[in-house]
Write a protein that holds these residues in place. Structure first.
Motif, mmCIF file in Angstrom:
data_model
loop_
_atom_site.group_PDB
_atom_site.id
_atom_site.type_symbol
_atom_site.label_atom_id
_atom_site.label_comp_id
_atom_site.label_asym_id
_atom_site.label_seq_id
_atom_site.Cartn_x
_atom_site.Cartn_y
_atom_site.Cartn_z
ATOM 1 N N HIS A 1 35.177 40.216 28.289
ATOM 2 C CA HIS A 1 34.157 39.284 28.787
ATOM 3 C C HIS A 1 34.814 37.933 29.062
ATOM 4 C CE1 HIS A 1 30.781 36.654 29.275
ATOM 5 N NE2 HIS A 1 31.110 35.960 28.186
ATOM 6 N N PHE A 2 34.653 37.439 30.285
ATOM 7 C CA PHE A 2 35.099 36.100 30.658
ATOM 8 C C PHE A 2 33.861 35.235 30.894
ATOM 9 C CE2 PHE A 2 38.786 38.593 31.907
ATOM 10 C CZ PHE A 2 39.868 37.762 31.682
ATOM 11 N N ASP A 3 33.851 34.026 30.329
ATOM 12 C CA ASP A 3 32.794 33.128 30.760
ATOM 13 C C ASP A 3 33.192 32.546 32.122
ATOM 14 O OD1 ASP A 3 34.627 31.095 30.298
ATOM 15 O OD2 ASP A 3 33.576 30.219 28.596
ATOM 16 N N LYS A 4 32.332 31.761 32.720
ATOM 17 C CA LYS A 4 32.540 31.282 34.088
ATOM 18 C C LYS A 4 33.845 30.478 34.201
ATOM 19 C CE LYS A 4 30.182 28.759 37.791
ATOM 20 N NZ LYS A 4 28.964 27.998 38.174
ATOM 21 N N GLN A 5 34.093 29.603 33.223
ATOM 22 C CA GLN A 5 35.277 28.738 33.298
ATOM 23 C C GLN A 5 36.561 29.521 33.053
ATOM 24 O OE1 GLN A 5 34.980 25.474 34.227
ATOM 25 N NE2 GLN A 5 37.181 25.480 34.390
ATOM 26 N N SER A 6 36.534 30.481 32.136
ATOM 27 C CA SER A 6 37.748 31.263 31.869
ATOM 28 C C SER A 6 38.094 32.144 33.063
ATOM 29 C CB SER A 6 37.578 32.114 30.610
ATOM 30 O OG SER A 6 36.608 33.124 30.794
ATOM 31 N N LEU A 7 37.066 32.634 33.772
ATOM 32 C CA LEU A 7 37.308 33.424 34.976
ATOM 33 C C LEU A 7 37.998 32.576 36.037
ATOM 34 C CD1 LEU A 7 36.688 36.382 35.804
ATOM 35 C CD2 LEU A 7 34.703 35.495 37.046
ATOM 36 N N LYS A 8 37.554 31.307 36.133
ATOM 37 C CA LYS A 8 38.147 30.377 37.094
ATOM 38 C C LYS A 8 39.585 30.045 36.709
ATOM 39 C CE LYS A 8 37.446 25.763 39.083
ATOM 40 N NZ LYS A 8 36.593 24.539 39.039
ATOM 41 N N ASN B 1 52.316 52.667 32.282
ATOM 42 C CA ASN B 1 51.640 51.764 31.352
ATOM 43 C C ASN B 1 50.730 50.782 32.071
ATOM 44 O OD1 ASN B 1 53.043 52.899 29.115
ATOM 45 N ND2 ASN B 1 54.820 51.647 29.640
ATOM 46 N N LYS B 2 49.876 51.309 32.945
ATOM 47 C CA LYS B 2 48.941 50.460 33.686
ATOM 48 C C LYS B 2 47.969 49.796 32.717
ATOM 49 C CE LYS B 2 47.443 53.703 36.397
ATOM 50 N NZ LYS B 2 46.702 54.412 37.473
ATOM 51 N N VAL B 3 47.694 48.525 32.976
ATOM 52 C CA VAL B 3 46.682 47.807 32.200
ATOM 53 C C VAL B 3 45.678 47.242 33.201
ATOM 54 C CG1 VAL B 3 46.193 45.967 30.565
ATOM 55 C CG2 VAL B 3 48.363 47.215 30.415
ATOM 56 N N LEU B 4 44.472 47.844 33.230
ATOM 57 C CA LEU B 4 43.411 47.394 34.129
ATOM 58 C C LEU B 4 42.348 46.669 33.313
ATOM 59 C CD1 LEU B 4 43.034 50.663 36.251
ATOM 60 C CD2 LEU B 4 44.486 48.703 36.719
ATOM 61 N N SER B 5 41.415 46.026 34.005
ATOM 62 C CA SER B 5 40.358 45.274 33.321
ATOM 63 C C SER B 5 38.982 45.759 33.749
ATOM 64 C CB SER B 5 40.484 43.778 33.633
ATOM 65 O OG SER B 5 41.651 43.251 33.080
ATOM 66 N N MET B 6 38.057 45.734 32.798
ATOM 67 C CA MET B 6 36.650 45.979 33.095
ATOM 68 C C MET B 6 35.856 44.813 32.516
ATOM 69 S SD MET B 6 34.191 49.261 32.237
ATOM 70 C CE MET B 6 33.625 48.826 30.577
ATOM 71 N N LEU B 7 35.136 44.108 33.361
ATOM 72 C CA LEU B 7 34.359 42.959 32.915
ATOM 73 C C LEU B 7 32.979 43.405 32.447
ATOM 74 C CD1 LEU B 7 35.155 40.147 35.528
ATOM 75 C CD2 LEU B 7 36.471 40.913 33.547
ATOM 76 N N VAL B 8 32.540 42.827 31.332
ATOM 77 C CA VAL B 8 31.193 43.095 30.809
ATOM 78 C C VAL B 8 30.494 41.760 30.594
ATOM 79 C CG1 VAL B 8 31.834 45.275 29.712
ATOM 80 C CG2 VAL B 8 32.059 43.137 28.425
#
Length: 824
Positions: free
Chosen positions: A102-109, A183-190
């Motif tokens: 989980h990213f908040d708005k500022q961390s995503l930026k 060793n792929k590392v992907l992301s899933m945002l929640v």
């Protein structure tokens, strides 16, 4: 005052030739000052823009921050911005994993996170995932709005929880990231709601992404220091304090860059000031009687000074805007040419796109203002001596002034036998200051040219490339020390599953066209008794091994001491590199160094004896600071310690082998390959870029210098027009006059050449010594710039001959009678 200003304006129009020459000198000075600063700042600003387009923009990440500490940490006044990230768990996939975050708005930026399609998750079951991630979990056809069941494991103190399945609604598509081959590392945002529902408040930990205020920290070192202080204040461990190294490094501009730019501008201003001063001074000599008449008519010293200054400033006020206009319109062209010579990589592709789209303006108002102020200041400083000279002129002295000023009355030197040489000498030494000022100001340009030419002649791309890579290709493990974001790239981790296995080496050696491979083993060490010069802690480095054939190359770089390969096989003897000894002078031949050798997740103590010191090129030792045999390293570790291999190839099969080697290393993570040919081409382009830019500056400075020479020559002729007419009236032929003027020109040429070559050669060799001592531009061998020196000599002689021819034509165009009546 109005009369004084009108007089200055009338003088400006009347002395057109002198003012055109001084105006050209001012124009070129303005162009050089603006272009150098504008292009230099353009490179910095464009790089920063590109960096901010590519890299996450946070400075530091604090990991494993608890809820109470987080609440206090985010109140820190030194933060310009902060963002919160929480890692919830992961989804195992083939060859890797998907991290649920989980990213908040500022961390995503701050992380440069974007949503390619759709929106960021807001509700409990909403997610965002890339197309590649959907394919990995078996939902390649999923569309926005679809609900899909996903099994995941939550992070717990003991590790990963038992898998549980939830239905998630796909609301966003993430862009595809650049992944490693394995060793792929992907992301899933929640969403935040999902995060809170899954993780109890007492178990929540955050990653706090922080960007510091510029007023608090503006340099890389300051950011590192304040990051550590904040961590100490909130009891955050060093392991959980992670610097955004890529971003900080890319944004970091070496202070020497600005120092170099200031140095170049200073040289230009000095040469420009000397040239403008010389033009003003020489022109002043021929206006002595004019100023004497003004003094006789009642003008005071202050008014005379104002007339001289205003006349020069009027020329500057016309010339500077012309120089600025030329600079502003040509800056983009030169900037594009410079940037196009760099090797293409991700950063350069972005930079070239930014330039093409005009996202960064090369016109920076403060640079234009600075160029105007600096050039005007140069003109004012150049005018001070002529102003004082003019204001001290007395009417009676002015009427009898003949080009020289003497406090004591001297008898004029006479000759029993007069010839052309003596006539030329009489004119040249009648005003020694004018003559030597012109020679010295032009010699400075020549000296600078030879120094620059020496540096570029000593830069040999083939030698630099060979120093960087010992054979045709080098395959190396892509190990990174101290990267807390990627601990899997530590050499101690890679060696436990080393891609440079015996099988890989055998495949490379069996390729048709490969003549020989040279494997090199390496292990990291720490010397607790020696304090690191780079900060707190002990000296760390790498112990690198070689086989007997490679040792023969290393031995040629060994100083004085005699060491054999057998010494490295037994007795724990090593060779210390010159780079290590330079930073740690306590390490000498015979020194015993107790080190801790690291092999995988284990280590042991070993005492090493320095048998010799060698200044070995990087192409041979790579990252090694202590050198030994491959056999010795093999005995110290149960793991595969092969760090790199050098590959020698048949020249005719270079292209084919490169393709095959690329295919082999693409099968593995953490392998890189360098090519001798590519490194050589890169340095050739760097050399062309640097030499083109610097020689371009020298050409403009040369033109400014020629303006000075033209002014001196023309003023010399005009001041003697009557004298030359009288000499021709009593028998001097045009041919004799031409030979006399050629003799005077030859004196200037010989003086300029002699001073330039003599001092330029000495200072050029000094620049070479400095470059070798301080490892500047990879220079190692001296080469005299013979071609450039011969070219300089020819240019000076040709320019002087053309000037003599032109001035002779100018004089002989008038009749003897009109020349005798000149200035009456």
């Amino acid at each position: 005052m109005k009369t004084v200003l009108n007089l200055a304006w009338a003088n400006t129009k009347y002395h057109r030739v002198k003012n055109i020459l001084s105006g050209l000198a001012i124009i070129f000075t303005t162009i050089l000052v603006y272009l150098i600063i504008s292009i230099g700042m353009g490179m910095v600003n464009t790089q920063n823009y590109a960096v901010n387009s590519i890299y996450p923009t946070f400075h530091t990440m604090y990991r494993n921050v608890s809820e109470p500490v987080k609440d206090q940490l985010i109140l820190n006044q030194s933060f310009e911005a902060y963002g919160l990230r929480q890692d919830i768990g992961e989804i195992p996939i083939e060859d890797g994993r998907i991290v649920i975050t989980h990213f908040d708005k500022q961390s995503l930026k701050l992380s440069k996170g974007t949503i390619k399609e759709g929106k960021t998750p807001q509700k409990d079951n909403e997610i965002a995932l890339s197309k590649g991630g959907l394919l990995s979990i078996g939902f390649a056809d999923a569309k926005l709005g679809d609900t899909i069941p996903i099994a995941y494991q939550r992070y717990e103190k003991e590790g990963l929880s038992i898998a549980q399945t939830n239905d998630f609604k796909l609301v966003g598509i993430l862009p595809e990231g650049t992944q490693t081959k394995k060793n792929k590392v992907l992301s899933m945002l929640v969403s935040e709601n999902f995060t809170k529902s899954v993780i109890p408040e007492t178990e929540r930990t955050y990653r706090v992404l922080v960007r510091f205020r510029t007023s608090e920290a503006s340099t890389t070192d300051e950011i590192e220091n304040i990051s550590k202080k904040v961590a100490e204040d909130f009891d955050i461990s060093e392991a959980d304090t992670v610097m955004n190294s890529d971003y900080l490094f890319a944004n970091y501009v070496d202070p020497s860059f600005f120092k170099g730019m200031i140095f170049i501008v200073a040289i230009i201003l000095i040469v420009g000031a000397l040239t403008v001063y010389s033009i003003y001074y020489v022109s002043m000599i021929n206006k002595v009687q004019e100023y004497g008449k003004l003094r006789a008519l009642g003008a005071n010293k202050k008014q005379i000074r104002i007339v001289v200054l205003v006349e020069n400033l009027l020329v500057a006020l016309i010339a500077i805007p012309i120089g600025l206009i030329i600079s502003i319109f040509s800056a983009k062209f030169f900037f594009q040419q410079i940037m196009s010579t760099y090797t293409e990589n991700e950063m350069m592709i972005v930079i070239q796109k930014i330039i093409a789209e005009g996202k960064v303006s090369l016109f920076i108002p403060w640079i234009a203002i600075l160029a105007i102020v600096v050039t005007l200041l140069t003109v004012v400083i150049s005018s001070l001596k002529p102003m004082r000279f003019a204001s001290k002129i007395m009417p009676v002295e002015a009427m009898n002034y003949a080009g020289k000023k003497s406090k004591k009355r001297k008898h004029q030197k006479s000759f029993t036998n007069l010839n052309l040489r003596k006539l030329a000498e009489t004119n040249l030494f009648r005003n020694k200051k004018r003559t030597f000022t012109t020679i010295i100001s032009l010699s400075l340009i020549g000296i600078l040219f030879i120094i620059v030419a020496t540096i570029f002649t000593c830069m040999k791309p083939a030698q630099i490339a060979r120093d960087a890579i010992a054979e045709d290709f080098r395959i190396e493990t892509d190990a990174v020390s101290g990267d807390k974001m990627n601990p899997q790239q530590e050499w101690t981790v890679i060696q436990q599953n080393n891609p440079l296995s015996e099988d890989t080496l055998q495949k490379i050696e069996q390729l048709s066209g490969v003549q020989k491979i040279y494997p090199q083993r390496m292990m990291s060490f720490e010397a607790p008794a020696i304090r690191s010069v780079y900060g707190d802690g002990a000296l760390t480095g790498f112990l690198k091994g070689f086989d007997e054939e490679q040792f023969k190359k290393i031995k040629s770089y060994v100083k004085k001491e005699d060491v054999s390969f057998a010494d490295l096989l037994i007795g724990n003897k090593v060779i210390a590199t010159e780079v290590l000894v330079k930073h740690y002078p306590e390490i000498k031949v015979g020194s015993k160094i107790k080190v801790e050798l690291f092999a995988g997740d284990q280590s042991h103590i070993q005492e090493l004896t320095v048998a010799a010191i060698a200044d070995v090129p990087e192409g041979i030792v790579g990252r090694g600071t202590l050198l030994t045999s491959n056999q010795f390293i093999k005995e110290q570790s149960p793991h595969n310690m092969t760090y790199s291999i050098d590959v020698q190839v048949q020249p005719q099969k270079m292209t084919a082998i490169k393709e095959k080697l690329t295919n082999i290393i693409n099968r593995y993570d953490y392998l890189t390959m360098d090519s001798f040919t590519e490194i050589e081409k890169e340095w050739e382009s760097i050399t062309v870029l640097m030499s083109g830019a610097v020689y371009g500056i020298m050409i403009i400075l040369g033109i400014v210098g020629v303006m000075n020479l033209i002014n001196t020559t023309i003023d010399s002729i005009l001041s003697r027009k009557k004298q030359l007419g009288v000499m021709q009236a009593i028998g001097m032929s045009n041919r004799q006059m031409r030979r006399m003027l050629q003799g005077e020109g030859l004196f200037y040429a010989v003086g300029i050449i002699a001073l330039s070559v003599f001092f330029g050669s000495i200072l050029g060799y000094g620049a070479y010594i400095y470059a070798v001592t301080n490892r500047v531009l990879q220079i190692k061998t001296y080469a005299y710039p013979t071609i450039q020196v011969v070219l300089l000599i020819l240019i000076v002689i040709i320019v002087q001959l053309i000037l003599t021819f032109a001035t002779t034509k100018m004089v002989t165009r008038e009749t003897i009678i009109s020349r005798i009546h000149y200035s009456e």
